[in-house]
Design an enzyme around this catalytic site. Structure first.
Site, PDB file in Angstrom:
ATOM      1  N   HIS A 156     -24.036   2.138   7.367  1.00 41.29           N
ATOM      2  CA  HIS A 156     -23.777   2.331   5.925  1.00 41.29           C
ATOM      3  C   HIS A 156     -22.328   2.726   5.661  1.00 41.29           C
ATOM      4  O   HIS A 156     -22.043   3.403   4.672  1.00 41.29           O
ATOM      5  CB  HIS A 156     -24.707   3.396   5.323  1.00 41.29           C
ATOM      6  N   SER A 277       5.554  -6.163   0.149  1.00 37.84           N
ATOM      7  CA  SER A 277       5.323  -6.320  -1.284  1.00 37.84           C
ATOM      8  C   SER A 277       6.667  -6.539  -1.961  1.00 37.84           C
ATOM      9  O   SER A 277       7.678  -5.991  -1.538  1.00 37.84           O
ATOM     10  CB  SER A 277       4.650  -5.062  -1.827  1.00 37.84           C
ATOM     11  N   LYS A 283       5.122  -0.861   1.326  1.00 37.12           N
ATOM     12  CA  LYS A 283       3.898  -1.573   1.690  1.00 37.12           C
ATOM     13  C   LYS A 283       4.040  -2.486   2.894  1.00 37.12           C
ATOM     14  O   LYS A 283       5.051  -3.140   3.093  1.00 37.12           O
ATOM     15  CB  LYS A 283       3.443  -2.438   0.505  1.00 37.12           C
ATOM     16  N   GLU A 290      -6.716 -10.815   5.308  1.00 31.07           N
ATOM     17  CA  GLU A 290      -7.307 -11.076   3.987  1.00 31.07           C
ATOM     18  C   GLU A 290      -7.481 -12.575   3.745  1.00 31.07           C
ATOM     19  O   GLU A 290      -8.492 -13.013   3.182  1.00 31.07           O
ATOM     20  CB  GLU A 290      -6.421 -10.479   2.883  1.00 31.07           C
TER      21      GLU A 290
END
Ligand code: ARG
Length: 459
Positions: A156, A277, A283, A290
């Site tokens: 979980h 970024s 970043k 992704e």
């Protein structure tokens, strides 16, 4: 426009119709398979005395020339042909004259395209398998290096029990190994030859279908000519296998994205596999992971799309089936690209061992082992569960781990606890006592690593 079938028509095909119908823009990918299939067909025609040996040799020479010139870039596959079959045949006739017109004796584009696609998939199965092998090798290397790297295992997405990084990676080894088996399995089922099925009902020529099947490395001819020209099951199976690979990659990517986040900091994805970024200078984004996760949808889409296309098609060949190619080609390129990139990313990733262990220590992942300690001292499990629950509550209040709670506090809740509880609930003990096969304990893990090593060596 170069097409193979103008005879019974009185009007030119409308330009838009021609373009809508044509497949050369994508089926040119099949040129090698198309030529290879034609060569086998011609050899068989000569063996059966349907062509003479000179005719055979001239056609073979012509086909070899086309292959050579396409490979070298001297001959371009242009859009003026309807499909790859027309391209090869028209070029053959240009090169060797009228004898080239005998190539298509006893054959239809229906069995021809069915053959080309099978040959193509057979090659791709092998390539995908090789890419998966590389991924498995990286996984095995990480497993060997991290049999003692303790981390929390989750259910979980909540910290559950301590495991090792080797154990976690091993779960993915199992998934990708099954993916390989799926490929192997579908290859066995699809490896029968449609050539000789003709348009749908075979031919009146005395073709030797066993012979062409053997020349092309198939186990034998497909046994029903209608099925041979209209079966696309193997494409569904292949897309399904690719979808499963992508699903596994996507799960793995999701974990790497989480682990790479500032909240987890379990891994650091290498600079070469991260991007920045345009606005936020701090970043470093896990874009590759992704994208792999994102592209999964595209491969599932191909599977759903082809299933839907095939639904309701009457026997035998129908033009709907031409729609198989772009979907399958795209899914193959996507999946192969994703496996290769993911493998590179995993190979260069840095695992932050201290963070992982620290995280395992601070999530009560040893609570089950504390209960087991009581059970080993004669307390019924249900009571032990309640006692440890109270201890956990106390630790949460104090903001400490079970390992840091003084013995007096333990004994206030249950006098059964002794000094040896600390040893019993140490992360190392928790992991290494889990020794049944399949568990994270070092000895169990090493046994499994040995099995995997053998598997990879014997492949
Ligand atoms: N381009 C076609 C396909 O991919 C080849 C077979 C064409 N057969 C026909 N009868 N039009 O399916």
């Amino acid at each position: 426009m170069a097409q193979l079938w103008g005879g019974r028509f009185t009007k030119e095909t409308d330009q838009l119709v021609y373009q809508f119908n044509a497949s050369i823009s994508f089926d040119q990918k099949l040129y090698r398979q198309d030529i290879r299939g034609s060569m086998a067909h011609v050899r068989m025609l000569a063996k059966q005395k349907i062509l003479t040996e000179e005719e055979r040799d001239r056609i073979l020479e012509g086909l070899e020339g086309i292959l050579r010139d396409v490979e070298s870039g001297e001959l371009l596959i242009t859009q003026e042909y309807e499909d790859i079959h027309s391209f090869v045949e028209a070029n053959l006739i240009d090169r060797i004259g009228d004898v080239g017109k005998k190539l298509h004796t006893g054959r239809s584009r229906n069995d021809q395209v069915a053959l080309d696609m099978r040959l193509y998939i057979r090659d791709e199965v092998q390539e995908t398998d090789a890419l998966l092998k590389k991924l498995l090798e990286v996984l095995l290397r990480i497993m060997k290096e991290h049999t003692e790297t303790i981390m929390p295992g989750f259910t979980h997405l909540q910290k559950a029990q301590p495991i090792t990084l080797a154990h976690h990676m091993g779960a993915y080894f199992e998934m990708f190994r099954r993916d390989q088996m799926r490929l192997l399995d579908l290859r066995e089922r699809m490896n029968y030859c449609p050539l000789g099925a003709g348009a749908l009902a075979g031919t009146t020529y005395p073709l030797d279908r066993e012979y062409t099947a053997e020349l092309l490395g198939f186990y034998g001819p497909m046994l029903n000519s209608m099925d041979a020209v209209s079966d696309r099951d193997y494409l569904i199976e292949y897309l399904s296998a690719m979808s499963t690979v992508m699903m596994h990659l996507s799960r793995f990517c999701e974990e790497m994205i989480l682990w790479n986040s500032n909240e987890y900091r379990f891994v650091e994805i290498d600079d070469a596999y991260s991007t920045g970024s345009s606005i936020m200078p701090q970043k470093k984004n896990p874009d590759i992971a992704e994208l792999v996760r994102g592209k999964t949808g595209r491969v599932y889409g191909a599977l759903m799309s082809l299933l839907t296309t095939l639904k309701g098609i009457p026997l035998a060949y129908n033009k709907d089936m031409q729609e198989d190619k772009e979907l399958v080609f795209d899914a193959i390129d996507t999946t192969k690209g994703c496996i290769a990139l993911f493998t590179g990313m995993l190979h260069t990733i840095h695992f932050c061992k201290e963070r992982m262990k620290d995280s395992a220590r601070h999530g009560f992942t040893n609570a089950t082992d504390a209960a087991d300690y009581l059970v080993n001292h004669g307390v019924p499990f249900r009571d032990a569960h309640g006692i440890v629950g109270r201890l956990v509550l106390l630790c949460i209040e104090k903001g400490i781990a079970l390992d840091d709670l003084p013995l007096e506090e333990y004994q206030k809740i249950s006098p059964v606890f002794g000094q040896d509880v600390y040893e019993a609930i140490s992360m190392e003990t928790c992991v290494n006592k889990r020794l049944t096969i399949g568990g994270p304990g070092k000895e169990a893990m090493e046994q499994v690593i040995g099995i995997y090593e053998k598997y990879l060596n014997e492949m």
